[in-house]
Write a protein that holds these residues in place. Structure first.
Motif, PDB file in Angstrom:
ATOM      1  N   PHE A  90       0.842  -1.194   0.000  1.00 22.81           N
ATOM      2  CA  PHE A  90       0.000   0.000   0.000  1.00 22.81           C
ATOM      3  C   PHE A  90       0.878   1.246   0.000  1.00 22.81           C
ATOM      4  O   PHE A  90       2.013   1.211   0.462  1.00 22.81           O
ATOM      5  N   LEU A  91       0.320   2.341  -0.469  1.00 18.99           N
ATOM      6  CA  LEU A  91       0.995   3.634  -0.410  1.00 18.99           C
ATOM      7  C   LEU A  91      -0.044   4.723  -0.528  1.00 18.99           C
ATOM      8  O   LEU A  91      -1.186   4.466  -0.904  1.00 18.99           O
ATOM      9  N   GLU A  92       0.364   5.940  -0.181  1.00 14.56           N
ATOM     10  CA  GLU A  92      -0.473   7.123  -0.379  1.00 14.56           C
ATOM     11  C   GLU A  92       0.272   8.056  -1.303  1.00 14.56           C
ATOM     12  O   GLU A  92       1.496   8.196  -1.207  1.00 14.56           O
ATOM     13  N   VAL A  93      -0.454   8.688  -2.198  1.00 10.37           N
ATOM     14  CA  VAL A  93       0.136   9.636  -3.131  1.00 10.37           C
ATOM     15  C   VAL A  93      -0.835  10.798  -3.311  1.00 10.37           C
ATOM     16  O   VAL A  93      -2.054  10.593  -3.320  1.00 10.37           O
ATOM     17  N   PHE A 103       3.383   6.512 -12.632  1.00 14.90           N
ATOM     18  CA  PHE A 103       4.493   5.600 -12.327  1.00 14.90           C
ATOM     19  C   PHE A 103       3.984   4.366 -11.586  1.00 14.90           C
ATOM     20  O   PHE A 103       4.299   3.236 -11.956  1.00 14.90           O
ATOM     21  N   TYR A 104       3.203   4.596 -10.535  1.00 13.00           N
ATOM     22  CA  TYR A 104       2.695   3.462  -9.760  1.00 13.00           C
ATOM     23  C   TYR A 104       1.756   2.590 -10.591  1.00 13.00           C
ATOM     24  O   TYR A 104       1.801   1.356 -10.496  1.00 13.00           O
ATOM     25  N   GLU A 105       0.928   3.204 -11.389  1.00 16.77           N
ATOM     26  CA  GLU A 105       0.030   2.407 -12.252  1.00 16.77           C
ATOM     27  C   GLU A 105       0.829   1.533 -13.212  1.00 16.77           C
ATOM     28  O   GLU A 105       0.474   0.376 -13.437  1.00 16.77           O
ATOM     29  N   ARG A 106       1.941   2.059 -13.749  1.00 14.72           N
ATOM     30  CA  ARG A 106       2.799   1.253 -14.630  1.00 14.72           C
ATOM     31  C   ARG A 106       3.383   0.053 -13.903  1.00 14.72           C
ATOM     32  O   ARG A 106       3.760  -0.939 -14.517  1.00 14.72           O
ATOM     33  N   HIS A 107       3.455   0.156 -12.592  1.00 14.75           N
ATOM     34  CA  HIS A 107       4.021  -0.928 -11.787  1.00 14.75           C
ATOM     35  C   HIS A 107       2.947  -1.772 -11.094  1.00 14.75           C
ATOM     36  O   HIS A 107       3.233  -2.461 -10.124  1.00 14.75           O
ATOM     37  N   GLY A 108       1.738  -1.717 -11.612  1.00 17.77           N
ATOM     38  CA  GLY A 108       0.688  -2.612 -11.157  1.00 17.77           C
ATOM     39  C   GLY A 108      -0.166  -2.128 -10.013  1.00 17.77           C
ATOM     40  O   GLY A 108      -0.988  -2.891  -9.492  1.00 17.77           O
ATOM     41  N   TYR A 109      -0.033  -0.889  -9.619  1.00 14.60           N
ATOM     42  CA  TYR A 109      -0.843  -0.351  -8.526  1.00 14.60           C
ATOM     43  C   TYR A 109      -2.171   0.157  -9.064  1.00 14.60           C
ATOM     44  O   TYR A 109      -2.259   0.637 -10.184  1.00 14.60           O
ATOM     45  N   ALA A 110      -3.186   0.065  -8.219  1.00 17.37           N
ATOM     46  CA  ALA A 110      -4.515   0.577  -8.548  1.00 17.37           C
ATOM     47  C   ALA A 110      -5.029   1.357  -7.340  1.00 17.37           C
ATOM     48  O   ALA A 110      -4.649   1.084  -6.192  1.00 17.37           O
ATOM     49  N   VAL A 111      -5.896   2.306  -7.599  1.00 13.48           N
ATOM     50  CA  VAL A 111      -6.485   3.103  -6.521  1.00 13.48           C
ATOM     51  C   VAL A 111      -7.388   2.209  -5.682  1.00 13.48           C
ATOM     52  O   VAL A 111      -8.245   1.502  -6.199  1.00 13.48           O
ATOM     53  N   ALA A 112      -7.165   2.263  -4.367  1.00 13.45           N
ATOM     54  CA  ALA A 112      -7.941   1.445  -3.433  1.00 13.45           C
ATOM     55  C   ALA A 112      -8.762   2.302  -2.480  1.00 13.45           C
ATOM     56  O   ALA A 112      -9.606   1.782  -1.754  1.00 13.45           O
ATOM     57  N   GLY A 113      -8.503   3.601  -2.473  1.00  8.87           N
ATOM     58  CA  GLY A 113      -9.244   4.463  -1.561  1.00  8.87           C
ATOM     59  C   GLY A 113      -8.817   5.907  -1.705  1.00  8.87           C
ATOM     60  O   GLY A 113      -7.916   6.241  -2.478  1.00  8.87           O
ATOM     61  N   LEU A 114      -9.476   6.776  -0.951  1.00 10.78           N
ATOM     62  CA  LEU A 114      -9.223   8.210  -0.996  1.00 10.78           C
ATOM     63  C   LEU A 114      -9.234   8.747   0.425  1.00 10.78           C
ATOM     64  O   LEU A 114     -10.104   8.399   1.228  1.00 10.78           O
ATOM     65  N   ARG A 115      -8.248   9.591   0.741  1.00 10.97           N
ATOM     66  CA  ARG A 115      -8.200  10.287   2.021  1.00 10.97           C
ATOM     67  C   ARG A 115      -8.308  11.775   1.727  1.00 10.97           C
ATOM     68  O   ARG A 115      -7.362  12.395   1.267  1.00 10.97           O
ATOM     69  N   ALA A 129      -5.314  12.448  -0.743  1.00  7.98           N
ATOM     70  CA  ALA A 129      -4.379  11.351  -0.977  1.00  7.98           C
ATOM     71  C   ALA A 129      -5.134  10.189  -1.596  1.00  7.98           C
ATOM     72  O   ALA A 129      -6.220   9.829  -1.134  1.00  7.98           O
ATOM     73  N   LEU A 130      -4.566   9.642  -2.645  1.00  6.21           N
ATOM     74  CA  LEU A 130      -5.062   8.376  -3.171  1.00  6.21           C
ATOM     75  C   LEU A 130      -4.327   7.262  -2.460  1.00  6.21           C
ATOM     76  O   LEU A 130      -3.105   7.310  -2.325  1.00  6.21           O
ATOM     77  N   VAL A 131      -5.065   6.283  -1.981  1.00  4.14           N
ATOM     78  CA  VAL A 131      -4.457   5.073  -1.442  1.00  4.14           C
ATOM     79  C   VAL A 131      -4.378   4.106  -2.617  1.00  4.14           C
ATOM     80  O   VAL A 131      -5.386   3.844  -3.276  1.00  4.14           O
ATOM     81  N   MET A 132      -3.167   3.634  -2.890  1.00  8.95           N
ATOM     82  CA  MET A 132      -2.973   2.703  -3.991  1.00  8.95           C
ATOM     83  C   MET A 132      -2.409   1.405  -3.431  1.00  8.95           C
ATOM     84  O   MET A 132      -1.731   1.404  -2.400  1.00  8.95           O
ATOM     85  N   SER A 133      -2.702   0.307  -4.110  1.00  9.84           N
ATOM     86  CA  SER A 133      -2.193  -0.982  -3.646  1.00  9.84           C
ATOM     87  C   SER A 133      -1.935  -1.909  -4.832  1.00  9.84           C
ATOM     88  O   SER A 133      -2.430  -1.679  -5.926  1.00  9.84           O
ATOM     89  N   ARG A 134      -1.165  -2.922  -4.544  1.00  5.39           N
ATOM     90  CA  ARG A 134      -0.952  -3.996  -5.508  1.00  5.39           C
ATOM     91  C   ARG A 134      -0.601  -5.261  -4.746  1.00  5.39           C
ATOM     92  O   ARG A 134      -0.081  -5.217  -3.624  1.00  5.39           O
ATOM     93  N   THR A 135      -0.916  -6.357  -5.355  1.00  9.77           N
ATOM     94  CA  THR A 135      -0.574  -7.666  -4.793  1.00  9.77           C
ATOM     95  C   THR A 135       0.829  -8.028  -5.223  1.00  9.77           C
ATOM     96  O   THR A 135       1.237  -7.745  -6.344  1.00  9.77           O
ATOM     97  N   LEU A 136       1.549  -8.667  -4.328  1.00 12.30           N
ATOM     98  CA  LEU A 136       2.875  -9.184  -4.666  1.00 12.30           C
ATOM     99  C   LEU A 136       2.727 -10.630  -5.092  1.00 12.30           C
ATOM    100  O   LEU A 136       2.078 -11.408  -4.412  1.00 12.30           O
ATOM    101  N   ALA A 137       3.325 -10.964  -6.201  1.00 12.42           N
ATOM    102  CA  ALA A 137       3.221 -12.354  -6.686  1.00 12.42           C
ATOM    103  C   ALA A 137       4.580 -12.932  -6.954  1.00 12.42           C
ATOM    104  O   ALA A 137       5.530 -12.271  -7.182  1.00 12.42           O
TER     105      ALA A 137
END
Length: 137
Positions: A90-93, A103-115, A129-137
């Motif tokens: 997870f991260l906030e941007v 950049f984060y979207e290119r690396h598989g992150y998607a918006v998961a929430g808003l602050r 802030a957009l909360v973005m996340s991605r699964t690690l595989a």
């Protein structure tokens, strides 16, 4: 990378916000859950706790931006976090930081929430802030 090196890179890279100080980096690195991954000219600092990783800071030396350094550091963080037991990151941007979001979207992150109103802005209303996340595989 030392706290001073991290602070130097962030001071030159974070034009949209107040950069972290060497003391802030040292405090974060002292956390037993801290994870620092880097390339020659970029870093990712985060935490890994209870199967989740959170990115606290990512910066690339402005003299080396657009050379893949941040991508290398982020890939290293993903691998290191997974080794430490994380399955999700997870991260906030800032909502206004379109280059970072792309950049984060290119690396598989998607918006998961808003602050709403998360980032104070001098002389203006706070930025969301957009909360973005991605699964690690």
């Amino acid at each position: 990378m030392t706290p001073e090196t991290l602070a130097d890179i962030s001071a030159r890279a974070y034009r949209h916000m107040r950069p972290w100080t060497a003391a802030s980096f040292a405090d974060s690195l002292a956390n037993p859950h801290a994870l620092l991954s880097h390339s020659d000219h970029a870093f990712v600092l985060g935490l890994v706790i209870a199967g989740e990783a959170e990115i606290l800071a990512l910066a690339a030396d402005p003299d080396h931006q657009r050379t893949g350094q941040a991508s290398v550091a982020l890939a290293a963080f993903h691998a290191d976090a997974q080794k430490a037991g994380a399955a999700q990151v997870f991260l906030e941007v800032a909502r206004s930081n379109a280059p970072a979001i792309a950049f984060y979207e290119r690396h598989g992150y998607a918006v998961a929430g808003l602050r709403k109103g998360y980032y104070p802005q001098p002389g203006g209303p706070p930025d969301d802030a957009l909360v973005m996340s991605r699964t690690l595989a």
